[in-house]
Structures are given as structure tokens and as C-alpha cells.
Design a protein around this motif. Sequence first.
Motif, PDB file in Angstrom:
ATOM      1  N   PRO A   1       0.842  -1.198   0.000  1.00  0.00           N
ATOM      2  CA  PRO A   1       0.000   0.000   0.000  1.00  0.00           C
ATOM      3  C   PRO A   1       0.875   1.244   0.000  1.00  0.00           C
ATOM      4  CG  PRO A   1       0.155  -0.892   2.207  1.00  0.00           C
ATOM      5  CD  PRO A   1       0.875  -1.857   1.305  1.00  0.00           C
ATOM      6  N   ALA A   2       0.252   2.394  -0.300  1.00  0.00           N
ATOM      7  CA  ALA A   2       0.987   3.656  -0.287  1.00  0.00           C
ATOM      8  C   ALA A   2       1.446   3.993   1.123  1.00  0.00           C
ATOM      9  CB  ALA A   2       0.120   4.779  -0.848  1.00  0.00           C
ATOM     10  N   LYS A   3       0.630   3.668   2.120  1.00  0.00           N
ATOM     11  CA  LYS A   3       0.984   3.946   3.509  1.00  0.00           C
ATOM     12  C   LYS A   3       0.626   2.753   4.387  1.00  0.00           C
ATOM     13  CE  LYS A   3       0.313   8.954   3.138  1.00  0.00           C
ATOM     14  NZ  LYS A   3       1.758   9.245   2.984  1.00  0.00           N
ATOM     15  N   HIS A   4       1.327   2.651   5.491  1.00  0.00           N
ATOM     16  CA  HIS A   4       1.070   1.597   6.468  1.00  0.00           C
ATOM     17  C   HIS A   4       0.885   2.276   7.821  1.00  0.00           C
ATOM     18  CE1 HIS A   4       1.908  -2.768   7.765  1.00  0.00           C
ATOM     19  NE2 HIS A   4       1.348  -2.131   8.774  1.00  0.00           N
ATOM     20  N   VAL A   5      -0.248   2.020   8.448  1.00  0.00           N
ATOM     21  CA  VAL A   5      -0.567   2.604   9.749  1.00  0.00           C
ATOM     22  C   VAL A   5      -0.599   1.487  10.784  1.00  0.00           C
ATOM     23  CG1 VAL A   5      -2.294   3.839  11.107  1.00  0.00           C
ATOM     24  CG2 VAL A   5      -1.890   4.483   8.731  1.00  0.00           C
ATOM     25  N   THR A   6       0.104   1.699  11.883  1.00  0.00           N
ATOM     26  CA  THR A   6       0.067   0.726  12.966  1.00  0.00           C
ATOM     27  C   THR A   6      -0.460   1.401  14.225  1.00  0.00           C
ATOM     28  OG1 THR A   6       2.349   1.176  13.628  1.00  0.00           O
ATOM     29  CG2 THR A   6       1.990  -0.584  12.034  1.00  0.00           C
ATOM     30  N   VAL A   7      -1.274   0.671  14.953  1.00  0.00           N
ATOM     31  CA  VAL A   7      -1.865   1.165  16.192  1.00  0.00           C
ATOM     32  C   VAL A   7      -1.411   0.256  17.320  1.00  0.00           C
ATOM     33  CG1 VAL A   7      -4.005   1.718  17.422  1.00  0.00           C
ATOM     34  CG2 VAL A   7      -3.876   2.008  14.939  1.00  0.00           C
ATOM     35  N   CYS A   8      -0.770   0.828  18.331  1.00  0.00           N
ATOM     36  CA  CYS A   8      -0.306   0.028  19.458  1.00  0.00           C
ATOM     37  C   CYS A   8      -1.507  -0.528  20.223  1.00  0.00           C
ATOM     38  CB  CYS A   8       0.565   0.865  20.392  1.00  0.00           C
ATOM     39  SG  CYS A   8       1.100  -0.041  21.871  1.00  0.00           S
ATOM     40  N   THR A   9      -1.543  -1.841  20.369  1.00  0.00           N
ATOM     41  CA  THR A   9      -2.617  -2.479  21.135  1.00  0.00           C
ATOM     42  C   THR A   9      -2.046  -3.231  22.330  1.00  0.00           C
ATOM     43  OG1 THR A   9      -2.545  -4.375  19.615  1.00  0.00           O
ATOM     44  CG2 THR A   9      -4.188  -2.675  19.182  1.00  0.00           C
ATOM     45  N   ASN A  10      -0.840  -2.833  22.752  1.00  0.00           N
ATOM     46  CA  ASN A  10      -0.302  -3.408  23.974  1.00  0.00           C
ATOM     47  C   ASN A  10      -1.136  -2.944  25.165  1.00  0.00           C
ATOM     48  OD1 ASN A  10       1.699  -5.286  24.687  1.00  0.00           O
ATOM     49  ND2 ASN A  10       2.929  -3.699  25.652  1.00  0.00           N
ATOM     50  N   ARG A  11      -0.911  -3.513  26.321  1.00  0.00           N
ATOM     51  CA  ARG A  11      -1.827  -3.359  27.447  1.00  0.00           C
ATOM     52  C   ARG A  11      -2.143  -1.898  27.784  1.00  0.00           C
ATOM     53  NH1 ARG A  11      -0.605  -6.636  32.812  1.00  0.00           N
ATOM     54  NH2 ARG A  11      -1.110  -8.299  31.324  1.00  0.00           N
ATOM     55  N   THR A  12      -1.099  -1.067  27.928  1.00  0.00           N
ATOM     56  CA  THR A  12      -1.340   0.314  28.365  1.00  0.00           C
ATOM     57  C   THR A  12      -2.183   1.068  27.359  1.00  0.00           C
ATOM     58  OG1 THR A  12       0.767   0.312  29.544  1.00  0.00           O
ATOM     59  CG2 THR A  12      -0.247   2.448  29.108  1.00  0.00           C
ATOM     60  N   CYS A  13      -1.800   0.993  26.077  1.00  0.00           N
ATOM     61  CA  CYS A  13      -2.566   1.689  25.045  1.00  0.00           C
ATOM     62  C   CYS A  13      -3.969   1.104  24.907  1.00  0.00           C
ATOM     63  CB  CYS A  13      -1.841   1.633  23.706  1.00  0.00           C
ATOM     64  SG  CYS A  13      -0.490   2.827  23.547  1.00  0.00           S
TER      65      CYS A  13
ATOM     66  N   GLU B   1      -5.795  -0.154  27.268  1.00  0.00           N
ATOM     67  CA  GLU B   1      -6.607   0.362  28.368  1.00  0.00           C
ATOM     68  C   GLU B   1      -7.029   1.809  28.130  1.00  0.00           C
ATOM     69  OE1 GLU B   1      -4.106  -0.269  31.715  1.00  0.00           O
ATOM     70  OE2 GLU B   1      -4.642  -2.411  31.940  1.00  0.00           O
ATOM     71  N   MET B   2      -6.244   2.517  27.304  1.00  0.00           N
ATOM     72  CA  MET B   2      -6.547   3.918  26.992  1.00  0.00           C
ATOM     73  C   MET B   2      -7.442   4.059  25.763  1.00  0.00           C
ATOM     74  SD  MET B   2      -2.734   5.470  27.750  1.00  0.00           S
ATOM     75  CE  MET B   2      -3.186   7.202  27.751  1.00  0.00           C
ATOM     76  N   GLY B   3      -7.851   2.941  25.170  1.00  0.00           N
ATOM     77  CA  GLY B   3      -8.821   2.997  24.084  1.00  0.00           C
ATOM     78  C   GLY B   3      -8.294   2.729  22.693  1.00  0.00           C
TER      79      GLY B   3
END
Length: 409
Positions: free
Chosen positions: A317-329, A331-333
Motif C-alpha cells: 500500500p501507499a501507507k502503512h498505519v500501525t496502532v499500538c494495542t499493547n496493554r497500556t494503550c 486500556e486507553m482505548g
Amino acid sequence: MSTPHNASTPAASFDDEAILLVGHGSRREKSNEQVRELAADLESRLGIPVDAAFLELAAPSIDEAFADLESVTSQVTVVHCSLFAASHVKNDVPLSIEQARASYDLEINNGAHLGIHPAILDLLDDRAAAVEAALGADRTEDDVAVVLCGRGSSDPDANGDVHKLARLLYEGRAFDRVEASFVGVTEPLLEDTLHGLSKHRPDAVVVLPYMLGDGVLTQRVRDWTGEFDDDYPYVDALAGDPLGTDSRLLDVFADRWQEARTESVEMSCDTCKYKVDLEGYEEDVGGARAMLRALAHQEAHADRDDIDDDPHTHDAPAKHVTVCTNRTCAEMGSPAVLERLRQQARDSEHCDVQITRSSCLDRCGDGPMVAVYPDGIWYGDVAAEDAERIVADHLDRDRIVSDLVDQTL
């Protein structure tokens, strides 16, 4: 090591339990069917439901498989088809499992890779014997050399296991030598190993492709071996078959299943490049660097689009987006942020992006964290309602959402 199971294992002991056999996935449907065949055979062996899923390039995906299993069981044990523990085993599958635990009412056990197992050594020995018979060679009378050829990895732990397996194949058998080699990514490459063996003038060279499926890479091993055989008329060389769907693999799967469900999985953490500083791999330590490594892996595959029928070719893809889903993040949504980003991207007519979850990005407390590549922009303290701006401004129009920027790499 636990004792391999057999068809007499009583199904009554495993009520409300299922196995998910995870393969890599291939553009060649024959390789995918081999994984499904192994799943069916394992179900017959253990007497409990076994479904197959794939990391990429084939259906169903791991998430789709978990969604289907939720309606029929409460406990799932993941068993890997991966031969060694590289990034798929250490990063990709665990991330999928964490997402599934958050999304489905399932107890999920994660098993180990196939790894080094006596049943695999026996299988490789038989593969070698079949090649010797085809060449008219006898290891007890002739000088027979064996080359165990793996795919090759950027993970030194996985590559080291290929060498260990080669050594174990040599011990106690009448081969004159057993060498470890690789198709690519790392050295020594198969071509170089074969040319080096020519100096020893063996009577026969047996090349064993250490792969499950009979795909593009296996054919490459056969082609290189055939070229070597043509170039050196005083050496008879031939490549054998991959592991395929041999029933002895079921013994390994059964052991890995039993280890996982009894919480006795052992991984080689002392030599894991994501956990310890190994010479030459220091930059891979930590979750954020592991994520960047995975992105580089994807770009490397994208550069190979000109290779016909390559099972590892991806359309980047033109861009790659990653979202942290480790415990702290989390819990923050962050799960809500991930889902909203995906929804907004699906609704956009211009967005060419892959959006995935990641492990820890080493910014605990500043999350939820969102990283956009290849731009190297990290957004912090992202809320679900910010997803629309990130997609509409940054992903669609290349305009950075400045008030959310945490850091620029």
C-alpha cells in the motif's frame, strides 16, 4: 518431551476444545490444501475439531477462524505450521491472538513452532534415503553429502536452528557430511554450498528442501541442484521432496498442542533478537523496532513483484498505519481507535493504506499511539474521534495532523 498422540486418544477428554492450525498461506492453492489436509488428519488423530487458518494470501484469516470458532467452542489452542520461530511466530500470530482475546469470548492457548523434533529427523532421513535410491548411491559405501536447505530468515535464532537440525541429521548416520544452506535472505546460499562441496568430490549430493509445501522455493532448490549436476559431471546430485503432509508431522503437532494446553511451551528467549542484544541485531530489540522490521519485510516483498508466481509477493500500500494495542494503550482505548481508522479508511475513495495493530511502541503513557509509514509520523494521545482527521487529512491528502504529532522519525 511429551509422548506423541495416536488415533486411540479418547475424544471425551477434550470436550469444548478446538485446535487452530495456522499456516503461512500461498498464492498456490496446492500449498494451502496441504495445510487443510494436515488439519483434517490431525482432527482424526486427536479426535477433536481442527480448523486451518492462514497469515496471508489465503482464507480464512486467523481472525475469521476465531470468529467462526467462538460459536462452537470456548477454548482454542493455536498450533503453528511454521518450521522455525521467526517474525511470524514471535510477532504476527501473537498479535492476532491478543486481538482475538479482546474481541471474542474464547480461552486461547498459543503453541510453539514445529522446531527440532525426532519425528522430523526421521522424516528427513527417509527423504534422503529416497534420493539416494534414485541416484543409486549407498551411504555406507559411497561418499554421500547432504545439504539441508531452508528458506532463510532475518532472525538469527531461526537460522541457527537450521544448522542444529543439519548437525543432528549427521550424528549417528553414515553421511560423509551434512551442510546447512539457504535459498535467500542469509548465507550460505545453496549455490555457494554446492560449489563448495564439489571440491570434496563426493559420489552423490542429496539436497533436502526444508519446507512444508511444494511451491516456488522448492522448485528453485530443484533447479539450482539440477544446474549443479550439469556443471559437475563427476558428482551425482538430486533434490528431494519437501515435508509435505507426511503423517509424522502429526506427532509434532500433537506434542505442540499438548505443550500449549498444559502451559509448558518453551521458546528460545535467550537467543531471541527481539529480547536480547545479539551482535549485529541490536536495533531489533524492543516492540517498536520489531514493528519497523516487519514493515521493511513487507517492502522487500513488494520489490519482488516482477517474480512470477512468487508466493511471497505482496502489493504494497501507499501507507502503512500501525496502532499500538499493547496493554497500556489498549486500556486507553486503542482498539476503538484501530476500528475507527479502519472504518474511515474503508469509507474513503482515495485511501491506499494498510492498517494493522502492533506490539508496544515504547511510548507507554503517551498513547493510544498511531504510527504512519513511510512518513515516520507518530501520533500520540489519539482518540477514536481523531480517526476521521487522520484519514481525511494525512492518509488522503498527505497533510499532517499537527496537534496530534508525538514525534517524527
